[in-house]
Motif scaffolding. Structure first.
Motif, PDB file in Angstrom:
ATOM      1  N   GLU A   1      50.828  12.293 -14.285  1.00  0.00           N
ATOM      2  CA  GLU A   1      51.937  11.342 -14.449  1.00  0.00           C
ATOM      3  C   GLU A   1      53.107  11.667 -13.520  1.00  0.00           C
ATOM      4  OE1 GLU A   1      52.321   9.996 -18.588  1.00  0.00           O
ATOM      5  OE2 GLU A   1      54.477  10.219 -18.287  1.00  0.00           O
TER       6      GLU A   1
ATOM      7  N   GLU B   1      43.613  12.178 -19.366  1.00  0.00           N
ATOM      8  CA  GLU B   1      43.630  10.723 -19.121  1.00  0.00           C
ATOM      9  C   GLU B   1      44.237   9.979 -20.296  1.00  0.00           C
ATOM     10  OE1 GLU B   1      40.294   9.013 -16.069  1.00  0.00           O
ATOM     11  OE2 GLU B   1      39.553   9.851 -17.949  1.00  0.00           O
TER      12      GLU B   1
ATOM     13  N   THR C   1      48.083  10.220 -20.436  1.00  0.00           N
ATOM     14  CA  THR C   1      48.811   9.858 -19.209  1.00  0.00           C
ATOM     15  C   THR C   1      49.146   8.374 -19.213  1.00  0.00           C
ATOM     16  OG1 THR C   1      47.704  11.623 -17.958  1.00  0.00           O
ATOM     17  CG2 THR C   1      48.667   9.816 -16.681  1.00  0.00           C
ATOM     18  N   ASP C   2      50.438   8.067 -19.024  1.00  0.00           N
ATOM     19  CA  ASP C   2      50.866   6.663 -18.911  1.00  0.00           C
ATOM     20  C   ASP C   2      50.443   6.111 -17.554  1.00  0.00           C
ATOM     21  OD1 ASP C   2      52.131   6.823 -21.321  1.00  0.00           O
ATOM     22  OD2 ASP C   2      54.169   6.721 -20.528  1.00  0.00           O
ATOM     23  N   ASP C   3      50.148   4.811 -17.518  1.00  0.00           N
ATOM     24  CA  ASP C   3      49.858   4.128 -16.263  1.00  0.00           C
ATOM     25  C   ASP C   3      51.191   3.773 -15.599  1.00  0.00           C
ATOM     26  OD1 ASP C   3      49.247   2.420 -14.221  1.00  0.00           O
ATOM     27  OD2 ASP C   3      47.911   1.142 -15.404  1.00  0.00           O
ATOM     28  N   LYS C   4      51.495   4.505 -14.531  1.00  0.00           N
ATOM     29  CA  LYS C   4      52.818   4.354 -13.910  1.00  0.00           C
ATOM     30  C   LYS C   4      52.976   3.069 -13.105  1.00  0.00           C
ATOM     31  CE  LYS C   4      55.660   8.299 -13.888  1.00  0.00           C
ATOM     32  NZ  LYS C   4      56.384   9.331 -13.145  1.00  0.00           N
ATOM     33  N   THR C   5      51.874   2.305 -12.948  1.00  0.00           N
ATOM     34  CA  THR C   5      52.007   1.015 -12.262  1.00  0.00           C
ATOM     35  C   THR C   5      52.612  -0.030 -13.209  1.00  0.00           C
ATOM     36  OG1 THR C   5      49.793   0.230 -12.878  1.00  0.00           O
ATOM     37  CG2 THR C   5      49.962   1.505 -10.837  1.00  0.00           C
TER      38      THR C   5
ATOM     39  N   ARG D   1      54.859   0.455 -20.860  1.00  0.00           N
ATOM     40  CA  ARG D   1      54.310   1.803 -21.120  1.00  0.00           C
ATOM     41  C   ARG D   1      54.723   2.297 -22.494  1.00  0.00           C
ATOM     42  NH1 ARG D   1      56.308   3.841 -15.558  1.00  0.00           N
ATOM     43  NH2 ARG D   1      57.110   5.593 -16.745  1.00  0.00           N
TER      44      ARG D   1
END
Ligand code: NDP
Ligand code: ZN
Length: 181
Positions: A67, A89, A92-96, A102
């Motif tokens: 992240e 996984e 972990t945040d999806d930074k997109t 989020r």
């Protein structure tokens, strides 16, 4: 795995996380080295939650590497195996995605997470809320701090039934902040 193999695997992991986070600082006024956080999360798990599972402890040490640093899930799998990769996984945040999305997804995904990921998330929230109780991050208003406590409570609601010691400590924090819902 023998005791020396476990020890070697843990130190390899601490070293990997320390190298990845070496240029990062926490948001508190003292700008504490960031690595204090993942090490502290792993320590909450061993010391307060009585967790000794190597995969969970390695995932705790690595939980913010993808992240927040230039680290890939593949790299984690090569160095620490597919089980550790899977847990990292999950936490972990999806930074997109936009920050508000989020935040919402953390609340929505919490109940369906694996036992291993729930433990790491509980310890992560506990560590961050303890930090917030000590001092607000630089530039945060009281309202922002309050919103963070309220959002954390919603995530923790979805993680319940995982570890009573951690949940008790979190509940005490929410009680101190008068967050009842
Ligand atoms: P951030 O995600 O930007 O910051 C919180 C994260 O920073 C933590 O989850 C932790 O993540 C990391 N961190 C680093 N140092 C510290 C520290 N000393 N103490 C605690 N955490 C630390 O914040 P949010 O976007 O989540 O903002 C919190 C709330 O405020 C949200 O609910 C949002 O809606 C709201 N907000 C309000 C604003 C306002 O001005 N009123 C502006 C923006 C947001 P890690 O474990 O990954 O290190
Ligand atoms: Zn974290």
């Amino acid at each position: 795995m023998s005791v020396s193999e476990v020890t070697q695997a843990l130190i390899k992991c601490v070293n990997f996380a320390a190298e990845k986070h070496k240029d990062q600082r926490r948001k508190n006024p003292e700008k504490t080295p960031y690595i204090n956080h993942p090490i502290g999360v792993a320590y909450i798990l061993t010391n307060e939650a009585n967790v000794t599972d190597l995969n969970i402890l390695q995932a705790a040490l690595l939980h913010d590497t993808v992240e927040d640093t230039e680290t890939s899930f593949d790299e984690i799998e090569v160095a620490f195996g597919s089980e550790v990769r899977k847990i990292v996984e999950e936490v972990t945040d999806d930074k997109t995605l936009a920050k508000e999305v989020r935040k919402r997804l953390q609340i929505e995904h919490a109940p369906g997470s694996s036992y291993e990921a729930k433990l790491v998330k509980l310890a992560d929230k506990l560590y961050n809320l303890r930090d917030l109780e000590i001092s607000a991050p630089v530039g945060w208003s009281e309202q922002r701090v309050n919103e963070y406590f309220e959002w954390s409570k919603k995530v923790v609601e979805g993680l319940r039934g995982t570890n009573s010691a951690l949940e008790r400590s979190l509940d005490q924090i929410f009680l101190r902040r008068n967050i009842l819902t």
